[in-house]
Design an enzyme around this catalytic site. Structure first.
Site, PDB file in Angstrom:
ATOM      1  CB  CYS A 137     -86.134 -19.774  63.778  1.00 49.61           C
ATOM      2  SG  CYS A 137     -85.445 -21.302  64.716  1.00 49.61           S
ATOM      3  CE  LYS A 160     -97.794 -52.566  64.830  1.00 53.81           C
ATOM      4  NZ  LYS A 160     -97.274 -51.429  64.113  1.00 53.81           N
ATOM      5  CE1 TYR A 209     -91.524 -62.628  58.509  1.00 43.16           C
ATOM      6  CE2 TYR A 209     -91.721 -63.173  61.186  1.00 43.16           C
ATOM      7  CZ  TYR A 209     -90.918 -63.147  60.166  1.00 43.16           C
ATOM      8  OH  TYR A 209     -90.401 -61.116  59.790  1.00 43.16           O
ATOM      9  CG  ASP A 262     -70.125 -49.284  92.692  1.00 40.75           C
ATOM     10  OD1 ASP A 262     -69.908 -48.615  90.840  1.00 40.75           O
ATOM     11  OD2 ASP A 262     -70.733 -49.295  93.630  1.00 40.75           O
ATOM     12  CG  ASP A 316     -92.829 -56.155  69.326  1.00 40.27           C
ATOM     13  OD1 ASP A 316     -91.928 -55.762  68.601  1.00 40.27           O
ATOM     14  OD2 ASP A 316     -93.009 -55.473  70.322  1.00 40.27           O
ATOM     15  CB  CYS A 339     -81.197 -18.984  63.376  1.00 45.45           C
ATOM     16  SG  CYS A 339     -82.834 -18.851  62.259  1.00 45.45           S
ATOM     17  CE  LYS A 379     -97.331 -63.333  56.123  1.00 44.24           C
ATOM     18  NZ  LYS A 379     -96.008 -63.989  56.732  1.00 44.24           N
ATOM     19  CB  CYS A 386     -87.391 -21.104  61.428  1.00 43.54           C
ATOM     20  SG  CYS A 386     -85.280 -20.460  60.849  1.00 43.54           S
ATOM     21  CB  CYS A 410     -81.620 -20.958  61.017  1.00 42.03           C
ATOM     22  SG  CYS A 410     -82.021 -21.950  61.925  1.00 42.03           S
ATOM     23  CG  ASP A 440     -70.552 -55.213  92.484  1.00 45.20           C
ATOM     24  OD1 ASP A 440     -69.663 -55.564  91.314  1.00 45.20           O
ATOM     25  OD2 ASP A 440     -71.148 -55.906  92.347  1.00 45.20           O
ATOM     26  CE  LYS A 475     -95.670 -56.013  62.550  1.00 41.94           C
ATOM     27  NZ  LYS A 475     -94.665 -55.284  63.420  1.00 41.94           N
ATOM     28  CD  GLU A 533     -97.722 -65.236  59.303  1.00 43.69           C
ATOM     29  OE1 GLU A 533     -98.677 -65.576  58.804  1.00 43.69           O
ATOM     30  OE2 GLU A 533     -96.945 -65.693  59.910  1.00 43.69           O
TER      31      GLU A 533
HETATM   32  S1  IVH Z   1     -93.926 -60.944  56.760  1.00 45.82           S
HETATM   33  C1  IVH Z   1     -93.102 -59.528  53.026  1.00 45.82           C
HETATM   34  N1  IVH Z   1     -95.378 -62.002  59.133  1.00 45.82           N
HETATM   35  O1  IVH Z   1     -93.062 -57.549  60.918  1.00 45.82           O
HETATM   36  C2  IVH Z   1     -92.835 -58.770  54.485  1.00 45.82           C
HETATM   37  N2  IVH Z   1     -94.006 -60.025  59.387  1.00 45.82           N
HETATM   38  O2  IVH Z   1     -93.931 -54.534  60.445  1.00 45.82           O
HETATM   39  C3  IVH Z   1     -92.503 -59.980  55.023  1.00 45.82           C
HETATM   40  N3  IVH Z   1     -92.937 -59.650  61.577  1.00 45.82           N
HETATM   41  O3  IVH Z   1     -89.814 -56.717  59.079  1.00 45.82           O
HETATM   42  C4  IVH Z   1     -93.319 -59.462  56.777  1.00 45.82           C
HETATM   43  N4  IVH Z   1     -94.268 -60.874  62.966  1.00 45.82           N
HETATM   44  O4  IVH Z   1     -89.839 -58.354  60.702  1.00 45.82           O
HETATM   45  C5  IVH Z   1     -94.416 -60.571  58.419  1.00 45.82           C
HETATM   46  N5  IVH Z   1     -95.904 -62.867  61.190  1.00 45.82           N
HETATM   47  C6  IVH Z   1     -95.302 -62.161  60.634  1.00 45.82           C
HETATM   48  C7  IVH Z   1     -94.798 -61.710  61.568  1.00 45.82           C
HETATM   49  C8  IVH Z   1     -93.624 -60.005  60.883  1.00 45.82           C
HETATM   50  C9  IVH Z   1     -93.210 -59.944  62.658  1.00 45.82           C
HETATM   51  C10 IVH Z   1     -92.683 -58.650  61.300  1.00 45.82           C
HETATM   52  C11 IVH Z   1     -91.189 -58.418  60.266  1.00 45.82           C
HETATM   53  C12 IVH Z   1     -91.548 -56.660  59.755  1.00 45.82           C
HETATM   54  C13 IVH Z   1     -92.099 -56.505  60.628  1.00 45.82           C
HETATM   55  C14 IVH Z   1     -92.724 -55.029  59.461  1.00 45.82           C
END
Ligand code: IVH
Length: 752
Positions: free
Chosen positions: A431, A326, A238, A49, A132, A434, A302, A449, A455, A45, A130, A128
């Protein structure tokens, strides 16, 4: 590692300093990689540094070196080169968003409308979490995992097969699967594993990841799969892509099948028979969010019946049969330190809030958008109050929020925290880049602008857009390089054409690219190769790349499909412009005469003048048709038409475009399938359709290669007229266009 010199650099010449600086840069980068990515540090380290201190001292003493400094020690910076590309057989799309309960009801309603379902007809959805993380597509052939690809731009992803093989949740082999099966899902990291990984990095004095999603992305996209193996990644399946045989008849059945094949599927998935049930399940998942052990940012609904999913199909980037509901945005309060103005590609002056850094949902935020001048004053673009009319002042205590990937926004201001030192922001009328006047057109919330490509800010933003992923996607020519080239006196890139003359200009001068700091033989050769590769471009991408206001990806694709070549598009727009001018002339003549007539009492004269003026229009009949044709293209309309017309009328911009076109091989959109009897024909629907909804009819016609237009003209091939058809049918009759009723149309396309 190089012996560290005493810290005083004053005795060094510029050349010596540069040589030492570049060497330190290489060595520090290697040490960073060994430490963060290979988990095998080769420097103590203290030595690290000391090297870093020396590097900084040199940069301070020789400011020129700052331009060639790279940002070291950026764990999690995506590795963008080095992976092979994989073309997705079935595009990887994203999802539309719902934020309010009413958006969910709208989603249900629009699906019912599209399918022609009544309000009480049964329609089931799955709901289901979503996840992250980042999406991944796994291709199995004969039950063996042969390929894993990231989403990329949806059409092409990165080949991360070796990395995916290290993830325990991803089976290498399947038994009883269809011969071809692409399984799609989300790679993510659990809260526990994320915390442990960051603790490990902290212990070693390294940087940490901001959130589990960054950690998962940084871990999956490692060039060395052995590093991925050390990172605890997980995977939920999924969805699916390419398939040789259907998995089931419903979404629920398909997910169960994936589970049986050995994939992790989310246990909180449920089928719902109504909007009320969907929202109830959303609330339940939201209540469990903090204890799930991994990040989710909403709930995905879905349509359960896969045959209905098939009928509903896709918009350009999202399916009609699914939506992401969301969770509310995450919020924090902080101080507004300053407001800067950024000038965008179309000249828009955007106020950016510079904030005292604050953590919002695990991410440090120091900049946020303030939208426009009215927003700062507490008004919307109609002059109505927003935020109770509270103005935002520099020095104010403001609320910042972010939702998903969206740029953080300043949402609110706390007036009780004011001490009188706050300052009103005067929005500039010229602007800042420019000096050209910045004007606000009536009805536009944005001040722009008027400098056009003189610009520098607009020019650079246009260039960045031009090389961006969905446009020319030129590897090795990103924002940083473009800024450098823009200001380069010997080898400048000021317009897109300059990119294509770069190699030629470079060879003709002594200022060879490869002799510049930061460039070598290899990197220069790579850049020229990347530019040459993109001389071949599709018409849609090329139109989108021009960065014309209102011409986004979808409009560009529609225009490409309709016109098939740049020359046809440009001449139609030119013809349309002369029609617009003739219209204006006629209106003007009428207005003037009206004024005169009303004062002189010669009302009869108005009609005469109007007719005379219209005869000007008559002279421009072809032009008028071109205009109607242009704005009649489905999805185009007058706004896009006028914007295109303005862009092509601007002499400077036009010259750049014409020169650019001469440098490229532009490919027309793929010819529609020959088997379809309506491929290439222009179809207009009018009146009521009884067997399908208008949207469905349009989507089906387009999928068979027909162009759907909103208005009848000489170019129309078929008018499909249902009961109640009016003026369009009359016009089609006059023009001798083939008219079919709904059954006739269905018979026409039945063969395909
Ligand atoms: S279905 C045709 N199911 O969210 C679309 N997506 O904002 C198929 N994601 O690109 C996607 N959980 O990466 C689906 N339970 C879930 C999900 C999911 C996360 C993501 C996926 C998609 C993004 C869209």
């Amino acid at each position: 590692m190089k012996q560290i010199e005493p810290l005083d650099p004053s005795g060094l010449s510029q050349e010596q300093a540069q040589a030492e600086f570049l060497e330190l840069q290489t060595q520090l980068a290697a040490a960073d990689q060994a430490y963060h990515q290979n988990d095998a540090p080769f420097l103590s380290d203290a030595a690290y540094d000391a090297a870093k201190r020396r590097y900084k001292v040199l940069a301070e003493a020789f400011p020129e070196l700052k331009d060639i400094a790279t940002q070291l020690d950026s764990v999690g910076a995506p590795v963008t080169s080095g992976f092979g590309k994989i073309q997705h057989v079935v595009p990887m799309l994203s999802l539309g968003n719902a934020f309010e309960d009413s958006d969910v009801a709208d989603f249900d309603r629009s699906i019912r409308n599209y399918l022609g379902f009544g309000a009480s007809q049964p329609l089931r959805f799955t709901a289901e979490p979503k996840i992250d993380g980042l999406s991944l597509s796994l291709r199995y052939e004969k039950g063996v995992l042969i390929q894993a690809a990231t989403r990329g731009d949806g059409a092409t992803g990165e080949n991360v097969t070796a990395n995916a093989r290290t993830i325990a949740d991803i089976p290498q082999q399947l038994s009883g699967a269809p011969e071809v099966l692409e399984v799609r899902g989300e790679v993510y990291m659990s809260h526990e594993d994320f915390a442990a990984l960051n603790a490990r990095h902290t212990e070693r004095g390294g940087k940490t990841f901001a959130n589990p999603r960054n950690a998962a992305a940084g871990s999956l996209r490692q060039l060395d799969a052995e590093i991925t193996r050390l990172r605890p990644l997980r995977f939920f399946a999924y969805s699916w892509g390419d398939l040789s045989a259907p998995l089931a008849q419903t979404q629920t059945g398909a997910i169960e099948r994936l589970h049986e094949l050995g994939f992790q599927t989310n246990p909180l998935t449920q089928t719902c028979a109504s909007v009320a049930e969907m929202i109830a399940h959303y609330r339940q998942i939201e209540a469990q969010r903090a204890t799930l052990g991994y990040d989710i940012d909403g709930v995905v609904y879905k349509v359960d019946d896969l045959a209905l999913q098939g009928r509903l199909g896709f918009r350009s980037t999202t399916p009609r049969w699914a939506i992401a509901h969301k969770f509310p945005a995450e919020l924090a309060w902080t101080r507004l330190e300053a407001i800067d103005i950024q000038v965008g590609r179309t000249g828009a002056l955007s106020p950016v809030a510079r904030l005292t850094p604050v953590t919002v949902g695990g991410v440090v935020v120091s900049n946020a958008t303030l939208h426009n001048e009215d927003y700062i004053r507490g008004r919307d673009n109609k002059g109505e109050e927003i935020r109770g009319g509270k103005e935002i002042r520099i020095g104010d205590w403001v609320q910042v929020y972010r939702a998903g990937d969206v740029i953080p926004k300043v949402a609110d201001v706390d007036l009780t925290k004011r001490n009188g030192d706050e300052q009103t922001f005067d929005f500039p009328e010229t602007c800042p880049e420019c000096g050209s006047p910045a004007v606000r057109e009536e009805g536009d919330a944005v001040r722009r602008c008027t400098g056009g490509i003189i610009c520098p800010a607009q020019a650079i933003e246009k260039l960045k857009h031009f090389v961006s992923r969905k446009a020319f996607d030129i590897e090795g020519l990103g924002a940083k390089q473009l800024e450098m080239f823009y200001n380069d006196p010997d080898l400048p890139i000021r317009t897109p054409v300059d990119i294509y003359t770069l190699e030629q200009r470079d060879l003709g001068q002594f200022t060879k690219l490869k002799n510049r700091p930061g460039w070598g033989d290899q990197s220069a050769a790579n850049l020229f190769a990347a530019i040459t590769e993109k001389r071949n471009i599709s018409l849609g991408r090329m139109i989108f790349a021009l960065g014309i206001r209102h011409v986004g990806e979808v409009a560009a694709k529609d225009l490409a499909l309709h016109f098939g070549s740049w020359e046809d598009l440009a001449s139609a727009v030119d013809a349309a412009r002369s029609a617009a001018l003739a219209h204006r002339a006629a209106d003007l003549a009428e207005d003037q005469e009206r004024e005169r007539a009303s004062s002189e009492g010669r009302r009869a004269k108005i009609k005469e003048t109007r007719e005379a003026a219209l005869s000007v229009l008559e002279l421009h009949r072809t032009a008028r048709e071109a205009w109607e044709d242009l704005i009649g293209i489905d999805g185009i309309g007058a706004t896009v038409g006028l914007s295109l017309s303005d862009a092509l009328a601007n002499m400077q911009e036009r010259a750049v475009i014409d020169d650019l076109v001469a440098q490229l091989n532009i490919s027309a959109p793929a010819a529609p399938s020959q088997e379809s009897p309506v491929a290439g024909l222009t179809v207009v629907f009018t009146g009521k359709l009884e067997k399908m909804t208008r949207d469905e009819a349009k989507a089906r016609a387009e999928s068979l290669g027909a162009k759907v237009s909103g208005s009848v003209s000489k170019k129309t091939d078929i008018l499909v007229a249902g009961p109640g058809a009016g003026s369009k049918e009359k016009k089609a009759l006059e023009l001798g266009i083939r008219i079919l009723d709904e059954d006739g149309w269905l018979a026409e396309i039945a063969a395909s």
